[in-house]
Design a protein around this motif. Structure first.
Motif, short mmCIF file in Angstrom:
data_model
loop_
_atom_site.label_atom_id
_atom_site.label_comp_id
_atom_site.label_asym_id
_atom_site.label_seq_id
_atom_site.Cartn_x
_atom_site.Cartn_y
_atom_site.Cartn_z
N ALA A 36 0.83 -1.21 0.00
CA ALA A 36 0.00 0.00 0.00
C ALA A 36 0.87 1.26 0.00
O ALA A 36 0.60 2.22 -0.73
N ALA A 37 1.92 1.27 0.80
CA ALA A 37 2.81 2.43 0.85
C ALA A 37 3.52 2.62 -0.48
O ALA A 37 3.65 3.74 -0.97
N CYS A 38 3.97 1.52 -1.08
CA CYS A 38 4.66 1.60 -2.36
C CYS A 38 3.72 2.05 -3.48
O CYS A 38 4.16 2.70 -4.43
N ALA A 39 2.45 1.70 -3.38
CA ALA A 39 1.48 2.15 -4.38
C ALA A 39 1.29 3.66 -4.29
O ALA A 39 1.11 4.34 -5.32
N LEU A 40 1.36 4.22 -3.08
CA LEU A 40 1.22 5.67 -2.90
C LEU A 40 2.45 6.43 -3.37
O LEU A 40 2.36 7.53 -3.89
N ILE A 41 3.63 5.82 -3.16
CA ILE A 41 4.90 6.47 -3.51
C ILE A 41 5.72 5.46 -4.31
O ILE A 41 6.62 4.81 -3.80
N PRO A 42 5.37 5.29 -5.60
CA PRO A 42 5.94 4.20 -6.39
C PRO A 42 7.44 4.26 -6.64
O PRO A 42 8.05 3.23 -6.89
N ASN A 43 8.05 5.42 -6.54
CA ASN A 43 9.49 5.50 -6.83
C ASN A 43 10.34 5.46 -5.56
O ASN A 43 11.54 5.73 -5.60
N ALA A 44 9.76 5.09 -4.44
CA ALA A 44 10.47 5.11 -3.16
C ALA A 44 11.39 3.91 -2.98
O ALA A 44 11.15 2.82 -3.50
#
Length: 183
Positions: A36-44
């Motif tokens: 879920a976090a990676c979906a919000l900030i995909p380039n992290a």
């Protein structure tokens, strides 16, 4: 994280200039939370700071780069931490972040004894934990010759008060890093 914090993180990440990478710090998070976090900030980039094993870090990160925090014990107990072995176990990590081992997770603004680290570590390192404008240059001078590359990570050492950054302290910190780099 609560939805208002996630929305704020996404908004901040979108404001970053080109070539700056946001970092998602996770502590014993579930695969669903990380997705879920990676979906919000995909380039992290992910930073694992909990009890994650090497296999868990690789599985949870997938193809995404990640950092692995090493929690170095304070005082003389730091002599017993085998950073060489730790770096070998987490060799798939982009870098090993060195932080003080305090109760809970995170360094809590504490620094460990840098001289207790081995003379050579075959890894990229990020020095963290208790860094300030007054000590960061010393940390860089001590650790740079011991590793492939060295970066620094600062938070509380440049704060005016809990969670509030001080522009003057940030400028002093950056100046100290640049001075250490010049040598």
């Amino acid at each position: 994280p609560p939805s208002h914090l996630a929305a704020e993180a996404r908004k901040l990440a979108r404001r970053l200039p080109a070539f700056m990478t946001p970092v998602l710090l996770v502590v014993n998070a579930s695969a669903q939370q990380i997705q879920a976090a990676c979906a919000l900030i995909p380039n992290a980039t992910l930073q694992f700071h909990g009890d994650e094993t090497p296999a868990q870090c690789q599985a949870l990160a997938g193809a995404r780069p990640y950092l692995r925090a090493a929690r170095i014990p304070l005082g003389d107990a730091g002599r017993d931490f085998d950073l060489v072995k730790y770096a070998q176990h987490y060799s798939a990590a982009q870098a090993i972040l060195l932080d003080a081992h305090v109760e809970g997770f995170g360094g809590g603004g504490k620094s460990f004894e840098w001289s207790h680290l081995p003379p050579s570590v075959d890894a990229h390192l990020v020095l963290s934990g208790g860094l300030t404008p007054a000590n960061v240059a010393d940390g860089i001078r001590q650790l740079r010759p011991r590793c492939k590359s060295l970066a620094v990570d600062v938070s509380s050492g440049v704060e005016a008060s809990k969670g509030i950054k001080d522009a003057g302290k940030i400028h002093l910190f950056v100046a100290a890093v640049r001075a250490a780099d010049a040598h």
